[in-house]
Design an enzyme around this catalytic site. Structure first.
Site, short mmCIF file in Angstrom:
data_model
loop_
_atom_site.label_atom_id
_atom_site.label_comp_id
_atom_site.label_asym_id
_atom_site.label_seq_id
_atom_site.Cartn_x
_atom_site.Cartn_y
_atom_site.Cartn_z
CB VAL A 129 -26.65 25.86 -39.80
CG1 VAL A 129 -26.10 26.20 -38.32
CG2 VAL A 129 -25.85 26.09 -40.69
CG ASP A 172 17.51 6.10 -22.01
OD1 ASP A 172 18.52 5.13 -23.23
OD2 ASP A 172 17.71 6.44 -21.60
CB ILE A 213 -22.49 20.71 -38.69
CG1 ILE A 213 -22.27 19.74 -39.85
CG2 ILE A 213 -20.97 20.37 -38.34
CD1 ILE A 213 -21.84 20.87 -40.97
CG ASP A 259 -26.16 18.72 -29.18
OD1 ASP A 259 -26.88 17.77 -29.44
OD2 ASP A 259 -26.17 19.37 -30.58
CG ASN A 311 -26.69 23.30 -32.80
OD1 ASN A 311 -25.98 22.29 -32.91
ND2 ASN A 311 -25.49 24.53 -32.49
#
Length: 865
Positions: free
Chosen positions: A283, A330, A286, A702, A698
């Site tokens: 957990v 175009d 990831i 992070d 985390n």
């Protein structure tokens, strides 16, 4: 001889009979029956997905599913904070994806809105006005200047009728219409002069047409069908993140399985304890913040681009445009100004640039006066009214002080012979020097047959006309004659005195040439795809640098005859496609995509919408563009400036580079944590982190630095690189090597800190040292991720204020955890002596210096500017 079977080949009476109609039109009863049979004259659409279904489909992603499972496991383990963060992130992304999808499906709604709301039809012998949706095949519709055409049909009458079809065919000039049959069977849409089409409008004259197609059976309906069957492409970022998510999740699960096996088989731990720790590590490993960080970086990119006149409708288009290798553009209104402008004059036996026109010159003045007088257009503060060719003539006078109103008041119009497509002439009669003067303009070849010319004079004029034509210029000839009476007839358009030629063109935008050059320098291939004539298109393409030696200009008919495989091999040779249909545009885009190119398509008309959707990145014009084109596109240019695309490419490349920095930061930091845990397990050492340590890392160290790296200041250097290969994802070998090496260096510093703590005070002190060193090392690592080359001791080290702020916030939080007793207890940390406390920043800074040295070695100790 075969009986004509195409609508444009057949006579009007034949078509009336086949549709069981007549000069008196349909009866009310018959019209009602046909309305029930054919349905309303509107564009249909397939069944739409509900908002709930679209929302739920956002979760059908491998990484999202893994994160949901991780959230459930976190809740079971009592880690409610992780569960809330994970579910909040994926729900936010699902909402964003739902909104984007719903907006993208608005194309057909815009097509429906373009249909004419009302129409004048002949019913029971009388002209009445009805809702456009009630028009049926067999109806006779009356057209006048300013009317929108409500359906496709065959002209029965035409009195100098002209329709603007640029939104459907790409033709920049209004098309002269005629009711006579066309013998050829294969006739491009833009050359079907005896037909009118839904979605176009009348600019001049009047006429009547027999409705042959309504709703989805019109040319616009075919475009709607193409939009429904055309699949939208994922950008490279979407594809690479999909692959990245799967590989990352599988890799982490494999590592956790290895860790579980080591814990049970080598260290002899309890099976359940080992399993719970392995799941907790998975957990934490990831990076569930990755998707949200990428979205945030893209969002900031869209804000920057909006300030620079590029509105992004789909977030991933920011990155996708940055990796485009082919731009199919175009011509009309995109590379050009969509405004006819006089470029050359031929008068007095010499060619004169328009900029040198002189109304005081007695040789030029008669030509310039005739051009202004023999015109119905007006130019004033409210805008331009009339045919673009005539407005160009009036503007020429205005630009050089020859006021339109003064000239027309001084030489008032007393009579006229309106333009006729058969004779290709227009004449006006004016009071002039006590008498009358007839001013005539028209096609060069027609007018020369009616003028009095000396020996060799005609040959010289024809040579000049040919030269103008080869430059893609539209040429008009002017002549005059004195009249004895105010009565004028067609016979008076003979024995004329030649005045000169005026050549004009829809000029390229001033920025187009530089923008094209920058595209080529950045490895991007510009390709012109237009409905205009090949000579005109080629001239513009040469002028701005698209049509280069070794490349060709071809017409859509060439594409029509090719198989998909032949076209795939042919497209690299062609820089200009003229007289193309919507189907041709899609085939050209697909052929480039089959060659591995990532294709952007720019456009503004209805005819561009399918190709805009088929292209990897569709770019619509915001000012001149139709709502259909805007809704089908991923990006809209608010200034209709081709140069804005170049700036968007630069922004896209910078945004992608920033996303790579964020991902590199997250992965290398997570790699360091995983390597530290694996080392401890293999060496039978205590667990180096508590669960709360992983959560702190985390959520705090992070996200903030990763977002800050996504806001790294943009630079122009990215435009010196070639576009990335279409198949290249984020996880390239050099990228993985950098992640692995940097993760290893940070892990080494963390492991050293862990041993220092173990030696001092056992597992608690070792975990505190490992946790603190990993946190601070990752904060310093944010500066490593700024560039591939060393940044220390350079201005680049300090130029990202958000990164400096993220570093400061992270450091203060870490100091608070180590210094405040309450937080120490909450974070399962212990007090450390000052000698170990100093080792934490020493090891963190040391890891940064080692990584900077590795970057210097890899780049040859050279810094890029």
């Amino acid at each position: 001889m075969n009986k004509p079977n195409q609508i444009w080949q057949r006579a009007g009476k034949d078509l009336l009979d086949s549709l069981q109609s007549g000069p008196q039109g349909l009866t009310t009863k018959e019209a009602q029956q046909r309305l029930e049979k054919y349905g309303p004259n509107e564009l249909q659409e397939g069944g739409k997905k509900s908002g709930i279904r679209i929302f739920l489909e956002q979760f059908a992603d491998f990484l999202v599913i893994i994160l949901i499972v991780a959230a459930v496991i976190s809740a079971v383990l009592g880690d409610v904070e992780s569960m809330v963060v994970i579910l909040a992130v994926i729900t936010m992304n699902a909402i964003l994806g739902t909104v984007q999808t719903i907006k993208a499906e608005a194309s057909l709604d815009s097509l429906k809105q373009m249909s004419a709301p009302t129409a004048k039809v002949v019913r029971d012998g009388k002209t009445i006005q009805i809702p456009g949706r009630d028009v049926v095949p067999g109806d006779i519709v009356v057209l006048e200047a300013g009317d929108a055409v409500c359906a496709d049909g065959r002209l029965l009458e035409s009195a100098s009728l002209k329709t603007a079809e640029s939104a459907l065919t790409g033709e920049s000039l209004p098309v002269e219409k005629e009711e006579t049959p066309i013998e050829a069977e294969d006739v491009p849409l833009g050359d079907r002069k005896n037909m009118v089409f839904s979605g176009t409008f009348v600019t001049y004259g009047r006429g009547r047409f027999l409705v042959t197609g309504t709703g989805m059976e019109t040319e616009m309906g075919k475009i709607a069908s193409l939009l429904k069957t055309t699949s939208e492409k994922k950008t490279p970022l979407q594809v690479s993140l999909d692959n990245f998510g799967k590989k990352l999740s599988i890799g982490i699960l494999v590592l956790c399985a290895i860790l579980f096996a080591v814990s049970v088989l080598v260290r002899g731990e309890n099976v359940m304890s080992a399993f719970l720790f392995a799941v907790a590590l998975a957990v934490a490993a990831i990076p569930e913040a990755l998707s949200s960080i990428v979205t945030i970086v893209l969002s900031f990119g869209t804000r920057k681009m909006a300030k620079e006149h590029a509105i992004i409708r789909k977030l991933q288009a920011v990155e996708g445009l940055g990796s485009v290798s082919v731009i199919c553009s175009d011509k009309t209104g995109t590379l050009t100004q969509n405004k006819m402008t006089v470029r050359q004059l031929y008068v007095g036996g010499r060619v004169i640039p328009a900029a040198q026109a002189d109304f005081k010159d007695p040789i030029q003045e008669p030509l310039l006066r005739a051009a202004l007088l023999c015109s119905d257009a007006t130019v004033n503060e409210q805008g331009e009214i009339g045919d673009p060719t005539e407005t160009a003539l009036v503007r020429l006078g205005e630009d050089f002080g020859f006021d339109e109103l003064d000239v027309r008041e001084h030489w008032p119009r007393l009579g006229e012979l309106p333009f006729d497509s058969d004779r290709k002439l227009m004449s006006t009669l004016h009071q002039f020097s006590g008498g009358y003067m007839l001013m005539t303009k028209g096609a060069v070849d027609v007018l020369l047959d009616r003028t009095l010319l000396g020996p060799g004079e005609r040959e010289e004029i024809e040579r000049v006309n040919q030269s103008f034509s080869e430059q893609g210029l539209r040429v008009l000839a002017f002549a005059c004659r004195r009249m004895e009476t105010m009565e004028v007839s067609l016979e008076d358009e003979n024995n004329l005195l030649f005045l000169g030629l005026i050549a004009m063109m829809d000029p390229p935008r001033e920025e187009s040439k530089q923008a094209v050059a920058e595209c080529i320098a950045a490895g991007i291939r510009p390709v012109m795809i237009t409905g205009d004539h090949v000579v005109t298109a080629s001239a513009i393409a040469k002028e701005i640098g698209i049509l280069t030696p070794g490349t060709e200009a071809v017409e859509g008919a060439v594409v029509e005859k090719m198989s998909e495989e032949e076209l795939k091999e042919f497209v690299p040779k062609v820089s200009v496609y003229a007289r193309v249909s919507p189907e041709h545009k899609i085939r050209i885009v697909r052929a480039w995509q089959e060659k591995g190119a990532l294709v952007a398509m720019t456009g503004d008309g209805v005819n561009d919408a399918p190709a805009l959707k088929q292209a990897d990145i569709g770019v619509a014009m915001g000012i001149t563009g139709t709502e259909v084109a805007k809704d089908a596109a991923a990006m809209v240019l608010t200034d209709d400036n081709f140069a804005t695309i170049v700036q968007a490419v630069k922004n896209g490349r910078n945004v992608y580079a920033n996303i790579r920095r964020s991902i590199q930061f997250l992965l290398s930091g997570n790699t360091a944590g995983i390597l530290t845990v694996l080392y401890a397990s293999l060496m039978a050492l205590p667990v180096p982190f508590a669960a709360v340590h992983l959560l702190f890392i985390n959520l705090l160290t992070d996200s903030l630095p990763a977002i800050a790296l996504g806001l790294e200041p943009h630079n122009d250097r990215v435009m010196h690189d070639k576009p990335r290969p279409r198949s290249e994802g984020i996880l390239t070998k050099p990228f993985l090597l950098s992640v692995g090496l940097e993760g290893l260096v940070i892990a080494a510093a963390t492991i050293i800190a862990f041993h220092l703590g173990l030696n001092y005070g056992g597992q608690a002190a070792g975990a505190t040292m490992a946790f603190s060193t990993l946190c601070l090392s990752r904060l310093f690592h944010g500066f490593n991720c700024k560039a591939a080359e060393p940044v220390i001791f350079t201005r680049k080290f300090w130029n990202n204020k958000p990164l400096l702020a993220a570093f400061a916030v992270g450091t203060l939080l870490l100091v608070a955890v180590l210094a405040i007793p309450v937080l120490e207890e909450l974070m399962q940390a212990v007090a450390l002596p000052w000698t170990l406390g100093l080792a934490i920043p020493g090891l963190a800074i040391g890891s940064m210096l080692v990584i900077q040295l590795l970057k210097a070695i890899r780049t040859g100790f050279g810094r890029k500017p």
